[in-house]
Design an enzyme around this catalytic site. Sequence first.
Site, PDB file in Angstrom:
ATOM      1  N   ASP A  83       0.809  -1.217   0.000  1.00  0.00           N
ATOM      2  CA  ASP A  83       0.000   0.000   0.000  1.00  0.00           C
ATOM      3  C   ASP A  83       0.847   1.274   0.000  1.00  0.00           C
ATOM      4  O   ASP A  83       1.972   1.290   0.516  1.00  0.00           O
ATOM      5  CB  ASP A  83      -0.937   0.011   1.210  1.00  0.00           C
ATOM      6  CG  ASP A  83      -2.084  -0.981   1.052  1.00  0.00           C
ATOM      7  OD1 ASP A  83      -2.308  -1.433  -0.088  1.00  0.00           O
ATOM      8  OD2 ASP A  83      -2.743  -1.303   2.053  1.00  0.00           O
ATOM      9  N   ASP A  85       1.353   3.964   1.701  1.00  0.00           N
ATOM     10  CA  ASP A  85       1.457   4.781   2.907  1.00  0.00           C
ATOM     11  C   ASP A  85       2.622   4.265   3.749  1.00  0.00           C
ATOM     12  O   ASP A  85       3.348   3.365   3.336  1.00  0.00           O
ATOM     13  CB  ASP A  85       0.143   4.775   3.703  1.00  0.00           C
ATOM     14  CG  ASP A  85      -0.290   3.370   4.108  1.00  0.00           C
ATOM     15  OD1 ASP A  85       0.479   2.407   3.906  1.00  0.00           O
ATOM     16  OD2 ASP A  85      -1.406   3.225   4.626  1.00  0.00           O
ATOM     17  N   TYR A 304      -7.237   4.466  -2.881  1.00  0.00           N
ATOM     18  CA  TYR A 304      -6.787   4.031  -1.555  1.00  0.00           C
ATOM     19  C   TYR A 304      -7.525   4.781  -0.456  1.00  0.00           C
ATOM     20  O   TYR A 304      -7.677   6.004  -0.508  1.00  0.00           O
ATOM     21  CB  TYR A 304      -5.284   4.248  -1.424  1.00  0.00           C
ATOM     22  CG  TYR A 304      -4.688   3.583  -0.216  1.00  0.00           C
ATOM     23  CD1 TYR A 304      -4.870   2.219   0.004  1.00  0.00           C
ATOM     24  CD2 TYR A 304      -3.939   4.306   0.702  1.00  0.00           C
ATOM     25  CE1 TYR A 304      -4.320   1.598   1.116  1.00  0.00           C
ATOM     26  CE2 TYR A 304      -3.374   3.683   1.812  1.00  0.00           C
ATOM     27  CZ  TYR A 304      -3.575   2.329   2.013  1.00  0.00           C
ATOM     28  OH  TYR A 304      -3.038   1.716   3.114  1.00  0.00           O
ATOM     29  N   ARG A 306      -6.971   5.038   2.891  1.00  0.00           N
ATOM     30  CA  ARG A 306      -6.315   5.633   4.062  1.00  0.00           C
ATOM     31  C   ARG A 306      -5.559   6.873   3.592  1.00  0.00           C
ATOM     32  O   ARG A 306      -4.419   6.783   3.157  1.00  0.00           O
ATOM     33  CB  ARG A 306      -5.384   4.632   4.742  1.00  0.00           C
ATOM     34  CG  ARG A 306      -6.139   3.497   5.432  1.00  0.00           C
ATOM     35  CD  ARG A 306      -5.233   2.548   6.187  1.00  0.00           C
ATOM     36  NE  ARG A 306      -5.999   1.517   6.853  1.00  0.00           N
ATOM     37  CZ  ARG A 306      -6.362   0.365   6.297  1.00  0.00           C
ATOM     38  NH1 ARG A 306      -6.003   0.103   5.049  1.00  0.00           N
ATOM     39  NH2 ARG A 306      -7.074  -0.521   6.966  1.00  0.00           N
ATOM     40  N   HIS A 351      -0.921  11.909  -1.817  1.00  0.00           N
ATOM     41  CA  HIS A 351      -2.053  10.997  -1.883  1.00  0.00           C
ATOM     42  C   HIS A 351      -3.238  11.681  -2.557  1.00  0.00           C
ATOM     43  O   HIS A 351      -3.274  12.885  -2.738  1.00  0.00           O
ATOM     44  CB  HIS A 351      -2.456  10.548  -0.481  1.00  0.00           C
ATOM     45  CG  HIS A 351      -1.496   9.563   0.112  1.00  0.00           C
ATOM     46  ND1 HIS A 351      -1.743   8.914   1.293  1.00  0.00           N
ATOM     47  CD2 HIS A 351      -0.294   9.110  -0.309  1.00  0.00           C
ATOM     48  CE1 HIS A 351      -0.730   8.111   1.580  1.00  0.00           C
ATOM     49  NE2 HIS A 351       0.161   8.222   0.617  1.00  0.00           N
TER      50      HIS A 351
END
Length: 717
Positions: A83, A85, A304, A306, A351
Amino acid sequence: MSKNLVIVESPAKARTVGRFLGNSYVAKASMGHIRDLPRKTLGVKVDDLSFTPKYALIPDRRKIIDELRTAVKKADNVYLATDPDREGEAISWHLIAAAKIEPTKIKRVVFHEITKDAVQHAFDNPREVDYNLVAAQQARRILDRLVGYELSPVLWKKVRPGLSAGRVQSSAVRLVIERETEHNNFVPKEYWTISATVSKDKSAKTSFEAKLTSIDDSKKDLGLDNEKNAQSVLSDLGNAEFKVKNVTKKQTIRRPPPPFITSTLQQDASRRFRFSASNTMRVAQQLYEGLDLGSEGSVGLITYMRTDSTNVSKSAIMETTEFIKNEYGDKYHLAKPRFYKTKVKGAQEAHEAIRPTSIFHTPEKIRKYLNNDQFRLYKLIWNRMVCSQMPDALFDQTKVEISANKNSDKQYSFTSVGTILKFDGYRTVYMESEDDTKDVLPDKTRLPDLIKGDHLNCLSISKKQHFTEAPPLYTEATLIKLLEEKGIGRPSTYASVMGTIQDRYYVQKVNSRFVSTKLGKVVNSLLTQHFTDTMNVGFTAKLETYLDEIASGEREWVPVIKEFYVPFHNLIKKSEIDVERVPRSEIDEESNEVCETCERPMVIKLGRYGRFLSCSGFPECKNARPLVTILDVNCPQCESKLVEKQRKGRANKTFYGCSGYPECTFATNRKPISEPCPECSGLLVMWGQNRARCVKCPYKGAVKQDEKTTEQLEVVV
């Protein structure tokens, strides 16, 4: 074996990514983290203040690691596609060590949506592992381990075994208790309002209500703090002449909200669907990783989930504006796209916001492929993205100021505001949920055409008593919002924090609002008294800022931990002497039950499997029994009362069964409703936020507001 190995976290993500890449790639799942600090030891070197971590393979991941090591040996290239992050970056870093990946084989790929174009672009542009992000995740993990490993034993010795403490969870509990204290100590103040129903021509059709807003040009204190004063004003206004003093007309706008970030998605899903934060993230994970859309195969439906950034890619904005123009017409199409400024401190601007991967996957088009929760959450995300690129809602607002004079020298002024929705704009797609904002304009409050000097007929005038209201207890949505505003925690932490503070029984939900337990109050009192910095909300937020700065390369992680740990560790040592043990009786809850063995009162204790009844005479009397709550609802099979029970070994997992067990074995996981089914008189159970369904017939329908919570009669066995 393919020469290209791709490692992701989950099997669903592996299937979706693997389908996009084709036969020259093999995708495997690590099942999340494969290495962590050891469970039974500290795993961090603190004696020399180097804070060097000692990682160990997670026991139930050993078979997976063996499979990955075998695959790595046969591959020429290993793509780490975890992912995008800090947590995902750390998983990639751990995979390199655990799977023994040679540096020449490593390629880190990052994508924020699991679509063919996004995945292909990421694989065409691999990068190296970002060790600043790894350092930030490692610093957070070590900080949490130091707090938990050193502070939790203090609670075990001074309160009871099995408790835990943490930087974010303890701050969250403190905030709940502070609000609850403020709520309970609130003293309501009486006040009165006076309203007049007036009309332009004595016709009820042109009547409207105006409220008294000033006396002798004073708007702050009308003196209406008791009925006597209100009645005096009412009498003074008898036969008063009502006249339009001023009319102000203006156009007001309401701008659409930005696309969701993690916290706002959790908040809106909580308000609308009563989803817990963990449930929201679970469903969002499914939408992100990919669902089977028939002939399209497995497709990732959202970006995504988060994230704390409201940024949206230019291609997504163009796609959305094109869709709006084609679907809703030119008047809903913006000449220039909207861009939103991220308000969250420390947000990762690289992001994107949470949005559909393709706006052309409309909720209705893919409805048959989604379950109910997936559909509702996807539709919410889709609507929010579409509305963010639509025009403002426009309102025509008219404010009428009215003078009322007759019987005294006092000058009375009334005010009425009318608001008419002129253009719905983004509201054709999305309406803010109830507590999104307190200034949502009403859609329809029409006033007659009036001009200055118009005489009005007073049809009636009345007084009404009110009391100021206590600040409301936190819901999961409002607590998450507060944590975000104060900079406590980050998107990846909110769901786990909400679960932990309930699993530890520090707080519980009553009518969807958090209230602290006796245990929570005792733990909070001990921590705030002896570990001020650890429990200080501002201090916790400062640590989050430091972690953000580590992630951006502005700080080194070891000095940050050292600055925290040295004074914290000294407090731990001091607590061994200064902190007195809390008597067990202080954390036991009273009950109405009497011990059948010795006739002493029974108390409610918290054990390994949740709460249970125990004799207050323990250890002299060791009588104990399960805790059961009787509901005011009859069993549909035998007419005995239903009871609420807790499953052993599963915190906060309740079910509802017949009190006549084992003779009657009826049970349901859905909360029963006392109102019978309108079609067959069978048992209704909750089905979502405001819906109910019958356990006997196909009936489904809305739930009455007062039926959402069944009455609890008493606690027995």
